[in-house]
Write an enzyme that holds these catalytic residues in place. Structure first.
Site, short mmCIF file in Angstrom:
data_model
loop_
_atom_site.label_atom_id
_atom_site.label_comp_id
_atom_site.label_asym_id
_atom_site.label_seq_id
_atom_site.Cartn_x
_atom_site.Cartn_y
_atom_site.Cartn_z
N ASN A 219 89.27 26.70 94.11
CA ASN A 219 89.75 26.35 92.74
C ASN A 219 91.10 26.73 92.51
O ASN A 219 91.54 27.71 92.91
CB ASN A 219 88.74 26.99 91.91
CG ASN A 219 89.35 28.08 91.12
OD1 ASN A 219 90.13 28.30 90.21
ND2 ASN A 219 88.76 29.42 91.66
N PHE B 260 93.83 28.99 84.61
CA PHE B 260 93.28 29.37 83.29
C PHE B 260 93.38 28.00 82.24
O PHE B 260 94.13 28.30 81.11
CB PHE B 260 94.36 30.43 82.59
CG PHE B 260 94.20 31.61 83.65
CD1 PHE B 260 93.30 32.17 84.44
CD2 PHE B 260 95.35 32.68 83.55
CE1 PHE B 260 93.15 33.25 84.99
CE2 PHE B 260 95.21 33.83 84.19
CZ PHE B 260 94.26 34.28 84.97
N SER C 3 94.36 36.60 89.70
CA SER C 3 93.84 35.07 89.90
C SER C 3 95.00 34.38 90.58
O SER C 3 96.26 34.86 90.28
CB SER C 3 93.75 34.20 88.51
OG SER C 3 94.16 33.05 88.82
N ASN D 117 96.14 31.37 90.69
CA ASN D 117 96.46 30.13 90.32
C ASN D 117 97.38 30.27 89.24
O ASN D 117 97.78 29.17 88.66
CB ASN D 117 95.19 29.31 89.72
CG ASN D 117 94.34 29.24 91.03
OD1 ASN D 117 94.76 28.80 92.12
ND2 ASN D 117 93.28 29.66 90.59
N THR D 118 98.01 31.39 88.85
CA THR D 118 99.13 31.26 87.61
C THR D 118 100.28 32.16 88.47
O THR D 118 100.17 33.19 88.82
CB THR D 118 98.55 32.17 86.37
OG1 THR D 118 97.75 31.57 85.78
CG2 THR D 118 99.79 32.37 85.58
N LYS E 50 90.90 43.78 87.25
CA LYS E 50 90.35 43.24 88.13
C LYS E 50 91.06 42.68 89.40
O LYS E 50 92.36 42.32 89.10
CB LYS E 50 89.60 41.67 87.57
CG LYS E 50 89.02 40.64 88.84
CD LYS E 50 88.10 39.64 87.90
CE LYS E 50 87.54 38.83 89.23
NZ LYS E 50 86.72 37.60 88.71
N ASN F 34 88.45 39.09 92.83
CA ASN F 34 88.91 37.64 92.62
C ASN F 34 88.54 36.72 93.85
O ASN F 34 88.25 37.37 95.00
CB ASN F 34 90.19 37.67 91.85
CG ASN F 34 90.06 36.67 90.87
OD1 ASN F 34 89.80 35.57 91.17
ND2 ASN F 34 90.66 37.02 89.69
C1 LIG Z 1 86.08 27.74 89.50
C2 LIG Z 1 86.42 29.04 89.36
C3 LIG Z 1 87.05 29.61 88.24
C4 LIG Z 1 87.41 30.91 88.09
N1 LIG Z 1 87.92 31.32 86.87
C5 LIG Z 1 88.21 32.74 86.92
C6 LIG Z 1 88.82 33.04 85.73
O1 LIG Z 1 89.15 32.59 84.69
N2 LIG Z 1 88.92 34.70 85.77
C7 LIG Z 1 88.44 35.55 86.84
O2 LIG Z 1 88.96 36.76 86.83
N3 LIG Z 1 87.97 35.05 87.65
C8 LIG Z 1 87.75 33.68 87.84
N4 LIG Z 1 86.99 33.21 89.06
C9 LIG Z 1 86.86 34.18 90.24
C10 LIG Z 1 85.16 34.74 89.90
O3 LIG Z 1 84.97 35.20 88.75
C11 LIG Z 1 85.12 35.66 91.06
O4 LIG Z 1 85.63 36.52 91.09
C12 LIG Z 1 85.15 34.77 92.70
O5 LIG Z 1 84.56 33.43 92.43
C13 LIG Z 1 84.35 35.66 93.54
O6 LIG Z 1 82.99 35.54 93.28
P1 LIG Z 1 81.76 34.41 93.90
O7 LIG Z 1 82.18 34.34 95.23
O8 LIG Z 1 80.50 34.73 93.38
O9 LIG Z 1 82.24 33.20 93.19
C14 LIG Z 1 86.76 31.79 89.09
C15 LIG Z 1 86.20 31.21 90.26
C16 LIG Z 1 85.68 30.00 90.42
C17 LIG Z 1 84.94 29.50 91.59
#
Ligand SMILES: Cc1cc2nc3c(=O)[nH]c(=O)nc-3n(C[C@H](O)[C@H](O)[C@H](O)COP(=O)(O)O)c2cc1C
Length: 343
Positions: free
Chosen positions: A114, A118, A185, A187-188, A222, A251
């Site tokens: 992804n 934000f 993140s 992506n920013t 985080k 993350n």
């Molecule tokens: C589509 C998507 C959007 C996410 N948006 C955020 C976010 O806004 N803030 C954040 O701290 N982590 C974000 N994450 C990261 C998740 O909170 C998590 O840290 C990461 O996906 C690893 O966990 P997982 O393997 O269980 O998905 C996002 C993950 C995905 C897949």
């Protein structure tokens, strides 16, 4: 795994191919909207409750940030058996995020790539929504504690960054049981640079003292799993000495390791990778972090099966969070973790 949980898991696996025929972001928005109409419950699943940073968690499995950025489904999470939910990431100003498409299923790998960037309605809008739901810090209106993740507004740069985070913190503080500072993140542009020790020290000094004024609102930080070596150790030292209450690890990753050959085309897509390909990296990272700090650690990253959560706990995490595993396995994963033998 109990019979009802197995049936729930198998039922979800039956409908999953249908859900996965739809555009990933489209179905996500629809599901969140659908969950948003459920009425609140104040009853949580109580399993192995724990107090961390002065917050009482009825159980140890939470919703990871990004799944419910604007808190639209905040009333639903306790029903799925979650013991807490981290809403956001929100930014001080509402923003659209990156151009579409920005969310990709790595189906064969059980992963997601992804680059949402934000997209959110802004911290004040989340605050208003939670106020409408009757949420106030510590009042348990939705049955479970709520964390709120805050990040940097894309157009804000340089010296304005600290004030931008502070504005978000001020907006959400009355509604959050903890605040998560997202500096990880991918992506920013420039966000992850805030993890560097000097930058982070300044940012956390400002945020922890602002949180202190809000009756000692706990601040979690985080981190990204791509931090390594001395940079990681410097960051850990800063967080540990900053007055933060805990660490969330991890993350998404910029690495493309462990993608199945069928998903190889996604390696070239910009963004963060989550889910099964992240499991080992996240687990090692949590092990390292837990060994390097006295702060409590929330483990997140690649928890796709109950055994992955068990390994996170063994690695030193006191709480865990799910995102991608919940998409691939549905609510049975939450129940399966609660029912995991030995817990
Ligand atoms: C589509 C998507 C959007 C996410 N948006 C955020 C976010 O806004 N803030 C954040 O701290 N982590 C974000 N994450 C990261 C998740 O909170 C998590 O840290 C990461 O996906 C690893 O966990 P997982 O393997 O269980 O998905 C996002 C993950 C995905 C897949």
């Amino acid at each position: 795994m109990r019979c009802a949980t197995r049936a729930l898991r198998d039922g979800y696996r039956l409908v999953r191919p249908l859900l996965f025929t739809m555009d990933p972001e489209d179905i996500h928005v629809r599901m969140i909207d659908a969950l948003g109409v459920l009425p609140a419950t104040t009853r949580a699943v109580v399993k192995d409750p724990v107090e961390v940073a002065g917050i009482r968690f009825p159980n140890r499995v939470g919703v990871a940030a990004g799944l419910d950025k604007d808190g639209r489904a905040a009333r639903a999470w306790a029903r799925f058996g979650f013991g807490f939910a981290e809403l956001g990431t929100v930014t001080a100003q509402a923003q659209p995020g990156n151009p579409l498409p920005r969310l990709f299923r790595a189906r064969a790998s059980h992963g997601i790539v992804n680059r949402m960037g934000f997209n959110n309605d802004g911290a004040p809008a989340l605050a208003r929504r939670l106020a409408d739901f009757g949420v106030a810090r510590g009042n348990g209106a939705l049955g479970i504690p709520l964390g709120i993740s805050i990040g940097k507004t894309k157009i804000v740069e340089g010296p304005g960054i600290v004030d931008d985070y502070l504005a978000s913190l001020e907006a959400v503080a009355p509604y959050a049981d903890y605040v998560a500072i997202n500096v990880s993140s991918p992506n920013t542009p420039g966000l992850r640079d805030l993890q560097a020790a000097a930058e982070l020290e300044r940012l956390l000094a400002a945020l922890t003292s602002a949180a202190h004024v809000h009756d000692g609102l706990p601040v979690f930080v985080k981190l990204a799993p791509d931090l390594e070596g001395s940079a990681l150790d410097d960051t850990l030292a800063v967080v540990t000495g900053s007055g933060a209450a805990g660490i969330i690890a991890t993350n998404t990753t910029l690495s493309r390791d462990h993608l199945a050959p069928q998903d190889a085309h996604l390696a070239a897509e910009a963004g963060g990778l989550s889910g099964a390909p992240l499991s080992t990296r996240a687990l090692r990272f949590v092990e390292h972090v837990a060994a390097g700090t006295d702060l409590p650690v929330m483990g997140v990253g690649g928890i796709m099966r109950p055994v992955d959560a068990a390994r996170m706990f063994d690695a030193g995490a006191v709480l865990v969070q799910l995102y991608t595993g919940f998409i691939y396995e549905g609510p049975a994963l939450v129940r399966g973790i609660h029912e995991w033998e030995g817990r």
